[in-house]
Design a protein around this motif. Structure first.
Motif, PDB file in Angstrom:
ATOM      1  N   LEU A  76       0.852  -1.191   0.000  1.00 43.08           N
ATOM      2  CA  LEU A  76       0.000   0.000   0.000  1.00 43.08           C
ATOM      3  C   LEU A  76       0.885   1.238   0.000  1.00 43.08           C
ATOM      4  N   LEU A  77       0.585   2.189  -0.868  1.00 41.91           N
ATOM      5  CA  LEU A  77       1.378   3.416  -0.945  1.00 41.91           C
ATOM      6  C   LEU A  77       1.123   4.300   0.270  1.00 41.91           C
ATOM      7  N   ARG A 110       4.499  -2.854   3.296  1.00 41.44           N
ATOM      8  CA  ARG A 110       4.508  -4.254   2.889  1.00 41.44           C
ATOM      9  C   ARG A 110       3.576  -5.072   3.776  1.00 41.44           C
ATOM     10  N   VAL A 111       2.568  -5.681   3.179  1.00 40.55           N
ATOM     11  CA  VAL A 111       1.643  -6.555   3.897  1.00 40.55           C
ATOM     12  C   VAL A 111       2.113  -7.992   3.704  1.00 40.55           C
ATOM     13  N   MET A 124      -8.072 -10.322   1.378  1.00 32.98           N
ATOM     14  CA  MET A 124      -7.240  -9.988   0.224  1.00 32.98           C
ATOM     15  C   MET A 124      -7.972  -9.066  -0.744  1.00 32.98           C
ATOM     16  N   GLN A 125      -9.263  -9.295  -0.954  1.00 24.27           N
ATOM     17  CA  GLN A 125     -10.010  -8.407  -1.841  1.00 24.27           C
ATOM     18  C   GLN A 125     -10.113  -7.004  -1.255  1.00 24.27           C
ATOM     19  N   ARG A 143      -3.791   1.156  11.518  1.00 23.79           N
ATOM     20  CA  ARG A 143      -5.096   1.573  12.038  1.00 23.79           C
ATOM     21  C   ARG A 143      -6.090   1.757  10.888  1.00 23.79           C
ATOM     22  N   PHE A 144      -5.596   2.299   9.765  1.00 25.42           N
ATOM     23  CA  PHE A 144      -6.420   2.461   8.574  1.00 25.42           C
ATOM     24  C   PHE A 144      -6.932   1.107   8.072  1.00 25.42           C
ATOM     25  N   ILE A 145      -6.033   0.124   8.003  1.00 26.60           N
ATOM     26  CA  ILE A 145      -6.411  -1.212   7.519  1.00 26.60           C
ATOM     27  C   ILE A 145      -7.440  -1.850   8.448  1.00 26.60           C
ATOM     28  N   ASN A 146      -7.187  -1.804   9.763  1.00 28.47           N
ATOM     29  CA  ASN A 146      -8.116  -2.427  10.710  1.00 28.47           C
ATOM     30  C   ASN A 146      -9.469  -1.736  10.707  1.00 28.47           C
ATOM     31  N   SER A 147      -9.488  -0.414  10.557  1.00 28.51           N
ATOM     32  CA  SER A 147     -10.763   0.306  10.511  1.00 28.51           C
ATOM     33  C   SER A 147     -11.552  -0.087   9.270  1.00 28.51           C
TER      34      SER A 147
END
Length: 266
Positions: free
Chosen positions: A168-169, A177-178, A196-197, A221-225
């Motif tokens: 993710l940029l 890096r995930v 993944m989607q 935090r962005f990803i989990n939200s």
């Protein structure tokens, strides 16, 4: 040069409060002279001429202040294409990006960081490795022992670096890096979501919204939200129905997450 934005929250910033008056003034003037991506020439002579053309400021003053700004995480100073550049780290959180291309190269994984502060507050150059790789593969043992600056060859090949499943940029232009272990953990936390989607959707969102990209500190935090919102909205179609059937059948969430991981790896 377009107008720049200064928000009221800057008055309550702990990073700003830790700066001296000169360091704070330098930071504000860098905001004015940086390009539309928050980047600028990292040479003290250039910064002095642009930021303080009428002040009796030395290049040593500039270097020392840059070291402090780098130490508190406001500025990143790096080397790209053999020359020093700087990046205001939180630029995209506060400024509007109008141009499509920066005047200066961005910080990438192969760039070398140049400034940090030691325990005494003195500026020092950051080096990835103090020893120099031996260019002569057949060097004798006695030569290696007599010259401590020459590294001996490794006894065994290093294990290959684990590759991310997606990136993710960030607001700095770097990529977050995930890894596979992260995906598996989120699958357990959000079992009704096609993780993944959703990550692919996040990647597209970051590409389409460069001014809203997250910092390295705020991206998790962005990803989990994002995933929590998808979970609370009923989950991903397909995943959602499988999850509902699993719950209705009385099986545990952990068992469903394990099955979903096996399905994703097929």
């Amino acid at each position: 040069m377009p107008n720049r934005i200064l928000k009221e929250s800057i008055c309550r910033s702990e990073e700003i409060d830790s700066l001296s008056w000169f360091e704070e003034v330098l930071f504000y003037r860098l905001i004015v002279i940086c390009d539309d991506f928050g980047r600028y020439d990292g040479r003290a002579k250039i910064i002095k001429g642009s930021c303080f053309p009428l002040k009796d400021v030395t290049e040593k003053d500039i270097d020392k202040a840059l070291g402090k700004l780098a130490a508190v995480g406001l500025v990143r100073v790096y080397e790209a294409q053999g020359r020093p550049y700087l990046q205001l780290v939180t630029w995209a959180d506060h400024q509007r990006i109008r141009n499509q291309k920066s005047k200066y190269p961005e910080f990438a994984h192969d760039c070398k960081l140049l400034l940090s502060n030691d325990s005494n507050g003195q500026q020092e150059t950051v080096m990835d490795n103090k020893c120099v790789r031996n260019p002569i593969q057949s060097e004798s043992k006695s030569e290696s022992e007599s010259n401590p600056d020459i590294c001996s060859e490794p006894q065994a090949a290093a294990e290959p670096e684990e590759m991310p499943v997606i990136t993710l940029l960030l607001n700095t232009g770097e990529e977050y890096r995930v890894m596979q272990k992260d995906v598996e953990e989120w699958m357990g936390l959000y079992p009704a979501v096609d993780v993944m989607q959703e990550l692919r959707s996040m990647k597209g969102w970051c590409l389409a919204n460069p001014t809203k990209r997250k910092t390295a500190r705020g991206v998790t935090r962005f990803i989990n939200s994002w995933l929590a919102k998808a979970q609370n909205s009923g989950g991903t179609p397909g995943y959602r129905s499988a999850y509902n059937q699993s719950v209705a059948g009385g099986s545990r969430v952990e068992q469903f997450a394990h099955g979903a991981r096996e399905w994703a790896n097929e």
